[in-house]
Design a protein around this motif. Structure first.
Motif, mmCIF file in Angstrom:
data_model
loop_
_atom_site.group_PDB
_atom_site.id
_atom_site.type_symbol
_atom_site.label_atom_id
_atom_site.label_comp_id
_atom_site.label_asym_id
_atom_site.label_seq_id
_atom_site.Cartn_x
_atom_site.Cartn_y
_atom_site.Cartn_z
ATOM 1 N N LYS A 345 0.845 -1.193 0.000
ATOM 2 C CA LYS A 345 0.000 0.000 0.000
ATOM 3 C C LYS A 345 0.873 1.233 0.000
ATOM 4 N N ARG A 346 0.334 2.261 -0.612
ATOM 5 C CA ARG A 346 1.047 3.515 -0.626
ATOM 6 C C ARG A 346 1.010 4.107 0.784
ATOM 7 N N GLN A 347 2.164 4.501 1.271
ATOM 8 C CA GLN A 347 2.214 5.067 2.623
ATOM 9 C C GLN A 347 1.742 6.518 2.583
ATOM 10 N N PRO A 348 0.870 6.911 3.527
ATOM 11 C CA PRO A 348 0.412 8.307 3.506
ATOM 12 C C PRO A 348 1.509 9.258 3.983
ATOM 13 N N VAL A 349 1.176 10.509 3.993
ATOM 14 C CA VAL A 349 2.079 11.536 4.504
ATOM 15 C C VAL A 349 2.307 11.267 5.988
ATOM 16 N N VAL A 350 3.535 11.401 6.437
ATOM 17 C CA VAL A 350 3.903 11.187 7.844
ATOM 18 C C VAL A 350 3.529 12.462 8.609
ATOM 19 N N PRO A 351 3.070 12.373 9.850
ATOM 20 C CA PRO A 351 2.864 11.188 10.680
ATOM 21 C C PRO A 351 1.524 10.502 10.400
ATOM 22 N N PHE A 352 1.487 9.223 10.758
ATOM 23 C CA PHE A 352 0.257 8.452 10.564
ATOM 24 C C PHE A 352 0.218 7.297 11.561
ATOM 25 N N VAL A 353 -0.975 6.716 11.679
ATOM 26 C CA VAL A 353 -1.125 5.553 12.562
ATOM 27 C C VAL A 353 -1.789 4.427 11.778
ATOM 28 N N ILE A 354 -1.240 3.220 11.919
ATOM 29 C CA ILE A 354 -1.855 2.036 11.339
ATOM 30 C C ILE A 354 -2.517 1.270 12.485
ATOM 31 N N GLU A 355 -3.779 0.900 12.256
ATOM 32 C CA GLU A 355 -4.448 0.035 13.226
ATOM 33 C C GLU A 355 -4.922 -1.191 12.478
ATOM 34 N N GLU A 367 4.342 -10.391 8.876
ATOM 35 C CA GLU A 367 5.306 -9.287 8.878
ATOM 36 C C GLU A 367 4.746 -8.078 8.144
ATOM 37 N N GLY A 368 4.952 -6.932 8.737
ATOM 38 C CA GLY A 368 4.584 -5.676 8.095
ATOM 39 C C GLY A 368 5.819 -4.798 8.032
ATOM 40 N N ARG A 369 5.865 -3.930 7.043
ATOM 41 C CA ARG A 369 6.993 -2.993 6.955
ATOM 42 C C ARG A 369 6.487 -1.616 6.567
ATOM 43 N N VAL A 370 7.065 -0.614 7.177
ATOM 44 C CA VAL A 370 6.742 0.770 6.826
ATOM 45 C C VAL A 370 8.018 1.459 6.336
ATOM 46 N N PHE A 371 7.874 2.570 5.658
ATOM 47 C CA PHE A 371 9.023 3.303 5.093
ATOM 48 C C PHE A 371 9.827 2.442 4.117
ATOM 49 N N VAL A 372 9.117 1.619 3.351
ATOM 50 C CA VAL A 372 9.774 0.779 2.352
ATOM 51 C C VAL A 372 9.985 1.618 1.096
ATOM 52 N N THR A 373 11.205 1.649 0.597
ATOM 53 C CA THR A 373 11.458 2.391 -0.632
ATOM 54 C C THR A 373 12.718 1.869 -1.312
ATOM 55 N N LEU A 447 15.296 5.798 11.148
ATOM 56 C CA LEU A 447 15.743 6.873 10.264
ATOM 57 C C LEU A 447 15.561 6.403 8.824
ATOM 58 N N PRO A 448 14.450 6.794 8.186
ATOM 59 C CA PRO A 448 14.151 6.270 6.844
ATOM 60 C C PRO A 448 15.082 6.837 5.781
ATOM 61 N N SER A 449 15.223 6.089 4.695
ATOM 62 C CA SER A 449 15.946 6.599 3.522
ATOM 63 C C SER A 449 15.178 7.783 2.955
ATOM 64 N N GLU A 450 15.911 8.664 2.333
ATOM 65 C CA GLU A 450 15.248 9.807 1.710
ATOM 66 C C GLU A 450 14.506 9.304 0.480
ATOM 67 N N ALA A 451 13.234 9.675 0.333
ATOM 68 C CA ALA A 451 12.457 9.183 -0.800
ATOM 69 C C ALA A 451 11.298 10.123 -1.075
ATOM 70 N N ILE A 452 10.774 10.037 -2.288
ATOM 71 C CA ILE A 452 9.610 10.854 -2.626
ATOM 72 C C ILE A 452 8.354 10.203 -2.050
ATOM 73 N N SER A 453 8.337 8.859 -2.120
ATOM 74 C CA SER A 453 7.195 8.166 -1.529
ATOM 75 C C SER A 453 7.654 6.829 -0.959
ATOM 76 N N TYR A 454 6.882 6.358 -0.014
ATOM 77 C CA TYR A 454 7.199 5.087 0.645
ATOM 78 C C TYR A 454 6.011 4.139 0.507
ATOM 79 N N GLU A 455 6.285 2.870 0.773
ATOM 80 C CA GLU A 455 5.208 1.890 0.767
ATOM 81 C C GLU A 455 5.096 1.187 2.108
ATOM 82 N N ILE A 456 3.900 0.675 2.340
ATOM 83 C CA ILE A 456 3.663 -0.211 3.486
ATOM 84 C C ILE A 456 3.482 -1.598 2.878
ATOM 85 N N VAL A 457 4.218 -2.572 3.371
ATOM 86 C CA VAL A 457 4.152 -3.920 2.791
ATOM 87 C C VAL A 457 3.789 -4.920 3.892
#
Ligand code: FRU
Length: 479
Positions: A345-355, A367-373, A447-457
């Motif tokens: 899924k496309r990660q929204p603008v930070v900050p955000f909460v996943i429930e 397994e889930g991952r955030v800030f994937v890029t 500390l996420p990598s610099e990116a234009i957009s991130y994914e949630i996997v």
């Protein structure tokens, strides 16, 4: 206009610039939450300690105020607490009320306890002429006084760290202190020096019994290595703390790498117990590559006491005020994930909460991952249903600043459970996870990598796992 620097949290407190460590003097008074903090105004590294200061009406929107306490001829100003002296027991307030700070004066290796008072809601402070109020009794690590008013004995009670123990003192007026007891010899986690104790009562939701909770920081040997925060539950009569647990058993308030020196607010309306911790670890705090500030605080969380599987434990969740930061309430989703079918899924603008609710199904692990890029696998959180653990993994970028940053950290979950509600709160340089009905919290810098957009996997290992009530909510930035 919000802070724009890379890694700058938008819903976590940070000093505008320079070095910060422990939260100090947390108190609610006249409509304001006060947050003081260990501060070095001249450097991004730890040094001569001051008390920085900020106030908030909602625990999220903080206003920076001028430095409250400066080092003086008695030394640096180390960690401590603030109380409201409602009945002018000190005589500082002409029969009215006011704030009193109780802190450690640290002069080289000499640590003593001192006080200061404010008649103007913490805007200006006067140090007491009779400082120090507790001289050093010959203990090198003798610091971090937390003071509370103990109703039943109508006295002030201080708990402070003394080597690998805590000591209790009492006082009628915050000036004259009497040593009454100590606790800790042989108890709990002991790999490091004990620091920043707290003590407060909580009513067990299930039994209705009142117990006392004694959180204590340990500067080495925490659950994820380095700094950690353990807690004891027991009885306290105003003089002596009597723990109710096996001697060697260790309970952690948080299993992550970055939750230290936690303190609770005094005088919160409705008797809520709200806690904030320093979101770093002494293993690398001085090196974390942020600029022009260094270190943030954890989200404020509310603690409760309950009994789960016959064991009394503290449960926690972010304070309900977090809800007012939600921009919208997105529809919930239901899906299955397995080895081959990842859900991205496309990660929204930070900050955000996943429930979300995760059910094991036929899988062994979710397994889930955030800030994937790009090549960066992001921050991983997983549940191992066969081992009953929650685990997280971080690393990849920016890890070069310390060998202690990268790693996998885990927390034990209740045995034999196959479904978990997960709350994952992501800011620009942290991920906080709550699960197992609040029994487990994991706070970590990321500390996420610099990116234009991130994914949630999301994926599963060894079979198919089912995700329901999946919701991602954007949170509005507070700075
Ligand atoms: C904990 C601590 C405290 C001390 C303060 C000094 O992080 O070491 O024990 O008072 O930091 O800044």
């Amino acid at each position: 206009s919000y802070y724009q620097e890379r890694f700058r949290p938008h819903i976590h407190f940070t000093p505008e610039k320079m070095w910060m460590n422990d939260p100090n003097g947390l108190v609610y008074y006249k409509g304001e939450y006060h947050l003081f903090y260990q501060y070095h105004p001249d450097s991004k590294k730890w040094g001569p300690m001051h008390w920085g200061h900020a106030v908030s009406k909602d625990l999220f929107t903080w206003e920076h105020l001028p430095i409250a306490l400066y080092p003086d001829e008695l030394g640096m100003v180390f960690s401590g607490s603030v109380v409201v002296d409602w009945n002018d027991t000190t005589g500082f307030f002409d029969g009215k009320e006011g704030l009193v700070a109780i802190f450690t004066h640290a002069d080289g290796d000499l640590q003593r306890q001192s006080i200061a008072y404010s008649k103007d809601q913490g805007r200006s402070w006067e140090k007491y002429a009779g400082n120090p109020v507790i001289k050093n009794p010959g203990i090198q690590d003798f610091r971090d006084p937390k003071v509370i008013w103990h109703e039943e004995t109508a006295k002030w009670v201080m708990v402070l760290a003394a080597g690998r123990k805590v000591q209790f003192y009492t006082s009628p007026d915050l000036k004259q202190w009497t040593f009454v007891s100590e606790f800790g010899e042989g108890w709990g986690a002991r790999e490091g020096v004990w620091e920043c104790p707290d003590i407060f009562p909580l009513i067990n939701e299930k039994t209705g019994e009142k117990k006392w909770v004694l959180p204590i920081g340990i500067d080495a040997g925490g659950p994820a290595g380095g700094s950690g925060t353990q807690y004891f539950i027991g009885a306290f009569d105003g003089n002596t703390f009597t723990p109710e647990q096996p001697k060697q058993e260790v309970r952690w308030l948080d299993y992550g790498k970055d939750f230290y020196a936690s303190q609770s607010f005094s005088d919160v309306p409705g008797g809520r117990r709200v806690v904030i911790a320093w979101m770093s670890n002494w293993q690398y705090a001085n090196e974390v590559p942020t600029d022009p500030w260094r270190s943030g605080m954890s989200l404020p969380r509310e603690l409760k006491l309950t009994t789960v599987d016959c064991e009394e434990c503290v449960i926690q969740k972010p304070v309900h005020e977090l809800g007012s930061l939600r921009n919208s309430r997105p529809a919930s989703e239901t899906f299955s994930v397995n080895n081959t079918d990842k859900v991205t899924k496309r990660q929204p603008v930070v900050p955000f909460v996943i429930e979300m609710k995760v059910e094991a199904g036929s899988s062994q692990r979710f397994e889930g991952r955030v800030f994937v890029t790009g090549d960066d696998p992001g921050f991983l959180f997983g549940i191992d249903f066969s081992k009953d653990v929650l685990y997280v993994r971080r690393g990849y970028t920016e890890e070069g600043f310390s060998k202690h940053y990268k790693g996998t950290f885990e927390a034990p979950l209740r045995k034999g459970r196959s479904d978990y509600q997960l709350t994952v709160i992501c800011d620009h340089s942290s991920v906080e996870i709550f699960t197992d009905d609040g029994k487990v919290a994991l706070t970590n810098l990321h500390l996420p990598s610099e990116a234009i957009s991130y994914e949630i996997v999301m994926e599963a290992i060894g079979g198919t796992a089912d995700v329901s009530d999946y919701r991602v909510s954007e949170l509005s930035p507070r700075w």
